[in-house]
Scaffold this motif. Structure first.
Motif, PDB file in Angstrom:
ATOM      1  N   SER A  99      69.871  43.240  76.282  1.00  0.00           N
ATOM      2  CA  SER A  99      68.912  43.150  75.168  1.00  0.00           C
ATOM      3  C   SER A  99      68.378  44.529  74.817  1.00  0.00           C
ATOM      4  O   SER A  99      68.238  44.879  73.636  1.00  0.00           O
ATOM      5  N   ASP A 128      71.338  38.409  69.896  1.00  0.00           N
ATOM      6  CA  ASP A 128      70.958  38.488  71.313  1.00  0.00           C
ATOM      7  C   ASP A 128      70.845  37.076  71.885  1.00  0.00           C
ATOM      8  O   ASP A 128      69.839  36.395  71.701  1.00  0.00           O
ATOM      9  N   GLU A 129      71.865  36.642  72.567  1.00  0.00           N
ATOM     10  CA  GLU A 129      71.946  35.310  73.174  1.00  0.00           C
ATOM     11  C   GLU A 129      71.499  34.213  72.206  1.00  0.00           C
ATOM     12  O   GLU A 129      70.567  33.448  72.496  1.00  0.00           O
TER      13      GLU A 129
HETATM   14 MG    MG Z   1      68.513  39.697  77.309  1.00  0.00          MG
END
Ligand code: MG
Ligand code: ADP
Length: 242
Positions: free
Chosen positions: A41, A161-162
């Motif tokens: 991240s 991000d995910e």
């Molecule tokens: Mg992360």
């Protein structure tokens, strides 16, 4: 399009990014994976100036993100970012979520913004939901709205991000399908995800991070189909998630 050159970042004594170098070329899809806490991240957020860093350089479309004179708000408006927790404006309708920044940041007329918004909601299969509020939608629907909202700004690249890790399993594919379509249309994408099916389908390269380091950075086929060439850490990670 996006270039990370020897990027290092510390929180006090803790080094969260260690000399990270990689790039995402125009039209390329790069998947970033690795254990929790490995710095994924943090790395992806350096690309739009959300994470300052102490060493190295990050370039986006020829602009140095860390340089003192860089207009970060302008840069951010050109890069779409989609997070794990949708982060839609809860008090605004789905349509207003899509039009607000188009009007305020890009200076589009309300009509123009609404037309673009409708087209994108249709594209992600949510045209019927434009007058609802985010809280009235499922997680998968909210994430598709978040993707449509980012696309409404005509971004030069998309960072994810995910995007599916907070979703119930039955909703993961509806979001991945939208991302697969985007990838096939040639969008430049950097995607932190553990969805290796997605990576196999559309990634050009896979970056594997561990403890702040880029341990692997290789073409998809090499990453998945040549396990002997992988580092011990990457093999261990893959054995747990595949
Ligand atoms: Mg992360
Ligand atoms: P990942 O996305 O791979 O799970 P992150 O980039 O979120 O990893 O975090 C990398 C490391 O940095 C983690 O060990 C995390 O605890 C640490 N970290 C993140 N934010 C902060 C912060 N504000 N202060 C101190 N440490 C942080």
């Amino acid at each position: 399009m996006i270039e990370f050159k020897n990027v290092s970042k510390w929180y006090g004594d803790f080094q969260v990014l260690k000399d990270c170098t990689t790039q995402v070329s125009r039209g390329e899809v790069v998947v970033v994976c690795g254990p929790s806490g490995s710095g994924k991240s943090t790395l992806i957020k350096t690309a739009n100036g959300l994470e300052p860093f102490q060493q190295g350089e990050v370039w986006v479309d020829g602009i140095s993100v860390g340089a003192p004179g860089t207009n970060l708000p302008k840069l951010r408006s050109r890069i779409g970012m989609v997070f794990q927790h949708f982060e839609l404006f809860p008090h605004l309708s789905v349509m207003r979520n899509l039009t607000l920044a188009q009007v305020k940041v890009l200076g589009r007329s309300e009509t123009e913004a609404a037309d673009r918004g409708k087209a994108l909601l249709t594209r992600v299969g949510l045209a019927d939901h434009m007058h609802k509020f985010p809280g009235q939608l499922s997680g998968g629907q909210q994430q598709r709205v978040a993707i449509a909202r980012a696309l409404a700004m005509d971004p030069i690249a998309m960072l994810f991000d995910e995007p599916t890790s907070a979703l119930d399993p039955e909703m993961v594919n509806e979001v991945l399908d939208v991302m697969v379509d985007l990838a096939k249309e040639g969008m430049t994408m950097m995607v932190v995800t553990h969805e290796m099916g997605f990576a196999r389908k559309v990634a050009d390269r896979v970056v594997f991070m561990d403890q702040g380091q880029i341990v692997e950075d290789c073409p998809k086929l090499e990453f998945f189909d040549n396990p002997e060439a992988r580092s011990e850490r990457a093999r261990h990670f893959l054995s747990k998630i595949l």
